[in-house]
Scaffold this motif. Sequence first.
Motif, PDB file in Angstrom:
ATOM      1  N   TYR A 151       0.839  -1.185   0.262  1.00 22.56           N
ATOM      2  CA  TYR A 151       0.148   0.114   0.034  1.00 22.56           C
ATOM      3  C   TYR A 151       0.729   1.415   0.103  1.00 22.56           C
ATOM      4  CZ  TYR A 151      -3.423   3.530   1.494  1.00 22.56           C
ATOM      5  OH  TYR A 151      -4.313   4.565   1.439  1.00 22.56           O
ATOM      6  N   LYS A 152       0.679   2.168  -1.080  1.00 22.71           N
ATOM      7  CA  LYS A 152       1.605   3.057  -1.070  1.00 22.71           C
ATOM      8  C   LYS A 152       0.951   4.311  -0.077  1.00 22.71           C
ATOM      9  CE  LYS A 152       3.194   2.583  -5.773  1.00 22.71           C
ATOM     10  NZ  LYS A 152       3.009   2.964  -7.228  1.00 22.71           N
ATOM     11  N   TYR A 153       1.943   4.768   0.829  1.00 28.58           N
ATOM     12  CA  TYR A 153       1.418   6.025   1.761  1.00 28.58           C
ATOM     13  C   TYR A 153       2.487   6.728   1.841  1.00 28.58           C
ATOM     14  CZ  TYR A 153       0.255   8.406   5.934  1.00 28.58           C
ATOM     15  OH  TYR A 153      -0.174   9.349   7.065  1.00 28.58           O
ATOM     16  N   ALA A 154       2.338   8.200   1.541  1.00 28.82           N
ATOM     17  CA  ALA A 154       3.228   9.242   1.347  1.00 28.82           C
ATOM     18  C   ALA A 154       4.315   8.713   0.634  1.00 28.82           C
ATOM     19  CB  ALA A 154       3.644   9.646   2.651  1.00 28.82           C
ATOM     20  N   SER A 155       5.571   8.711   0.948  1.00 29.93           N
ATOM     21  CA  SER A 155       6.856   8.203   0.477  1.00 29.93           C
ATOM     22  C   SER A 155       7.101   6.724   0.513  1.00 29.93           C
ATOM     23  CB  SER A 155       7.914   8.820   0.595  1.00 29.93           C
ATOM     24  OG  SER A 155       8.481   9.046   1.816  1.00 29.93           O
ATOM     25  N   ARG A 156       6.227   6.050   1.278  1.00 25.39           N
ATOM     26  CA  ARG A 156       6.561   4.601   1.877  1.00 25.39           C
ATOM     27  C   ARG A 156       5.640   3.616   1.201  1.00 25.39           C
ATOM     28  NH1 ARG A 156       6.357   4.203   7.911  1.00 25.39           N
ATOM     29  NH2 ARG A 156       4.740   5.867   7.891  1.00 25.39           N
ATOM     30  N   VAL A 157       5.938   2.255   1.244  1.00 23.10           N
ATOM     31  CA  VAL A 157       5.117   1.160   0.884  1.00 23.10           C
ATOM     32  C   VAL A 157       4.940   0.402   1.797  1.00 23.10           C
ATOM     33  CG1 VAL A 157       4.753  -1.139  -0.378  1.00 23.10           C
ATOM     34  CG2 VAL A 157       5.961   1.223  -1.582  1.00 23.10           C
ATOM     35  N   LEU A 158       3.656   0.208   2.373  1.00 20.15           N
ATOM     36  CA  LEU A 158       3.358  -0.436   3.669  1.00 20.15           C
ATOM     37  C   LEU A 158       2.608  -1.803   3.296  1.00 20.15           C
ATOM     38  CD1 LEU A 158       1.998   2.539   5.683  1.00 20.15           C
ATOM     39  CD2 LEU A 158       4.007   1.663   5.684  1.00 20.15           C
ATOM     40  N   ASN A 159       3.126  -2.745   4.257  1.00 20.24           N
ATOM     41  CA  ASN A 159       2.025  -3.914   4.489  1.00 20.24           C
ATOM     42  C   ASN A 159       1.437  -4.130   5.739  1.00 20.24           C
ATOM     43  OD1 ASN A 159       3.196  -4.956   2.060  1.00 20.24           O
ATOM     44  ND2 ASN A 159       5.037  -6.033   2.901  1.00 20.24           N
TER      45      ASN A 159
ATOM     46  N   TYR B 109      -7.136   1.306  13.177  1.00 24.81           N
ATOM     47  CA  TYR B 109      -5.993   1.339  14.365  1.00 24.81           C
ATOM     48  C   TYR B 109      -4.897   0.387  13.485  1.00 24.81           C
ATOM     49  CZ  TYR B 109      -3.786  -1.280  18.160  1.00 24.81           C
ATOM     50  OH  TYR B 109      -2.856  -1.691  19.087  1.00 24.81           O
ATOM     51  N   LEU B 110      -5.238  -0.539  12.955  1.00 27.85           N
ATOM     52  CA  LEU B 110      -4.016  -1.309  12.684  1.00 27.85           C
ATOM     53  C   LEU B 110      -3.157  -0.567  11.403  1.00 27.85           C
ATOM     54  CD1 LEU B 110      -6.299  -4.677  11.898  1.00 27.85           C
ATOM     55  CD2 LEU B 110      -4.360  -4.225  13.732  1.00 27.85           C
ATOM     56  N   PHE B 111      -3.750   0.388  10.657  1.00 29.61           N
ATOM     57  CA  PHE B 111      -2.875   1.041   9.815  1.00 29.61           C
ATOM     58  C   PHE B 111      -2.151   2.154  10.642  1.00 29.61           C
ATOM     59  CE2 PHE B 111      -2.969   4.929   7.333  1.00 29.61           C
ATOM     60  CZ  PHE B 111      -2.002   4.424   6.320  1.00 29.61           C
TER      61      PHE B 111
ATOM     62  N   LEU C  47      -0.842   1.625  13.395  1.00 26.84           N
ATOM     63  CA  LEU C  47       0.430   0.775  13.971  1.00 26.84           C
ATOM     64  C   LEU C  47       1.222   0.542  12.619  1.00 26.84           C
ATOM     65  CD1 LEU C  47      -1.135  -2.232  16.072  1.00 26.84           C
ATOM     66  CD2 LEU C  47      -0.248   0.002  16.755  1.00 26.84           C
ATOM     67  N   ALA C  48       0.838   0.293  11.449  1.00 29.08           N
ATOM     68  CA  ALA C  48       1.699   0.254  10.420  1.00 29.08           C
ATOM     69  C   ALA C  48       2.539   1.394  10.148  1.00 29.08           C
ATOM     70  CB  ALA C  48       1.280  -0.452   9.122  1.00 29.08           C
ATOM     71  N   ARG C  49       1.859   2.416  10.081  1.00 31.79           N
ATOM     72  CA  ARG C  49       2.477   3.721   9.903  1.00 31.79           C
ATOM     73  C   ARG C  49       3.419   4.313  11.074  1.00 31.79           C
ATOM     74  NH1 ARG C  49      -1.815   8.620   9.798  1.00 31.79           N
ATOM     75  NH2 ARG C  49      -1.672   8.242  11.921  1.00 31.79           N
ATOM     76  N   ALA C  50       3.181   3.798  12.193  1.00 36.59           N
ATOM     77  CA  ALA C  50       4.284   3.936  13.344  1.00 36.59           C
ATOM     78  C   ALA C  50       5.289   3.123  13.252  1.00 36.59           C
ATOM     79  CB  ALA C  50       3.222   4.024  14.606  1.00 36.59           C
ATOM     80  N   GLY C  51       5.475   2.324  12.455  1.00 36.27           N
ATOM     81  CA  GLY C  51       6.550   1.398  12.319  1.00 36.27           C
ATOM     82  C   GLY C  51       6.515   0.083  13.101  1.00 36.27           C
ATOM     83  N   ASN C  52       5.343  -0.215  13.436  1.00 35.40           N
ATOM     84  CA  ASN C  52       5.143  -1.533  14.341  1.00 35.40           C
ATOM     85  C   ASN C  52       5.536  -2.892  13.222  1.00 35.40           C
ATOM     86  OD1 ASN C  52       4.170  -1.324  17.346  1.00 35.40           O
ATOM     87  ND2 ASN C  52       3.317   0.311  15.878  1.00 35.40           N
ATOM     88  N   ALA C  53       6.143  -3.795  13.708  1.00 31.09           N
ATOM     89  CA  ALA C  53       6.265  -5.068  13.006  1.00 31.09           C
ATOM     90  C   ALA C  53       5.085  -5.580  12.236  1.00 31.09           C
ATOM     91  CB  ALA C  53       7.461  -6.297  13.719  1.00 31.09           C
ATOM     92  N   GLU C  54       5.332  -6.129  10.901  1.00 30.92           N
ATOM     93  CA  GLU C  54       4.220  -6.745  10.609  1.00 30.92           C
ATOM     94  C   GLU C  54       3.679  -7.942  11.334  1.00 30.92           C
ATOM     95  OE1 GLU C  54       2.919  -8.702   6.291  1.00 30.92           O
ATOM     96  OE2 GLU C  54       4.835  -7.371   6.265  1.00 30.92           O
ATOM     97  N   LYS C  55       4.572  -8.530  11.960  1.00 29.11           N
ATOM     98  CA  LYS C  55       4.039 -10.174  12.859  1.00 29.11           C
ATOM     99  C   LYS C  55       3.389  -9.463  13.922  1.00 29.11           C
ATOM    100  CE  LYS C  55       5.886 -13.662  15.181  1.00 29.11           C
ATOM    101  NZ  LYS C  55       7.199 -14.627  15.888  1.00 29.11           N
ATOM    102  N   THR C  56       3.566  -8.410  14.384  1.00 27.69           N
ATOM    103  CA  THR C  56       2.667  -7.773  15.651  1.00 27.69           C
ATOM    104  C   THR C  56       1.423  -7.280  15.101  1.00 27.69           C
ATOM    105  OG1 THR C  56       4.800  -6.923  16.783  1.00 27.69           O
ATOM    106  CG2 THR C  56       2.527  -6.100  17.421  1.00 27.69           C
TER     107      THR C  56
END
Length: 386
Positions: free
Chosen positions: A10-18, A36-38, A40-49
């Motif tokens: 998922y393209k968000y700003a200059s990053r690509v997030l899973n 909420y889950l998004f 967490l991803a935006r804040a840099g939490n691990a994908e596994k978490t």
Amino acid sequence: MANSQVIKNYKYASRVLNFYCVVDELRVPIFSPSMYLFHLARAGNAEKTIRGYSFDLAKFFSVLEHTEKVHGIFGKDFRELTDEQMSRYLHGYLKKKLELADSTIERHIASISSFYKYAYKYGLMSTVPHFTYSYGDEETKTSIMQGLTIKLHETYMNESTFKDVVLANLTTKDPFLRERNKLALMLGYHAGFRTEELVFEENLCVKKLRKLLPKEDKRVPRAINLDITGKGGKTRNVQLTVEGTTAIYDFLWGRAKHIKTNLMSTKKGRPLSYESFGTELFRECINTYLEKTTLEEDEVKTWVGRHYHTLRKCFATNAVMFCQKTGLDSRIFVTQWMGHEDPQTTDIYIFYDAVLNKRLNVMKDLNLQETVFAQLYHKKYRKGEK
């Protein structure tokens, strides 16, 4: 029925997030938990978490759906859930029907309570939820402050143990690599580094460090403050201990004097980029220790359960002790040094310090007697009150 669904690239700003979201039976994302889950991803939490939280929240919202239909809302409105209903979910559904272990239920509580904190903070609900998170035949109480169910001796090691077990079992014989690896471990224990923060170039930039720690003929050991970039690109200012500062100085002007980029580099000066470098280094030291040491089964499990991140928790506990000695406010300074978003997280380490140093007045002020962690030590401290 709600389910967890992964969103890839998922393209968000200059990053690509899973990241993951919670969807209904038509595969439509359910707004609140998905946002909420998004987050967490935006804040840099691990994908596994994030994946684990998504499964827990999907189960939670599935039960809400079948509890009570509310017009225009997916099932029971999570904002209207009572403490009794939350306890019924934990005890009646997770424990009795699904027969989950207490440790698994506590993980669900971590997911749910974190979601509710987010919902209040970002305006999805107007009042702070006050759940006791009760479950079990004896109505075990679990605080919203997570992590306190971990036994203290499994989390904390004093400096002597850190040196004798962790540092003493570095395996490489190469002088440069040995000193670099020792510094990497010390930065966890003496500065609260996360493993990925070791390889963020700006954190241990040689040019920056040489300005902070210029070469001196007769150096007096001292502590310094260091800006560290952490999760989500956020910067925190950490007070390194004298030991941590000295380790940086000695390596910087000694075996690493030819390095131009990051102190965490190869001998030829190529910066390390593997974010699990610290994790694997710590595990290698512990495995070496366990191979040559005879321990009781419980102690083996304790060491196996420790990770590089444990060093960060030790730093936080030691930082509280430092604040106690110097009269600083732990909730201000330790929260800043650790980069905690929620000051209540710092209370975990204030509690650890109170247990280790028998600060009964602090234990009472924290009002943690209803947490599982506090119950483990209740008898011990009741004796101390006499």
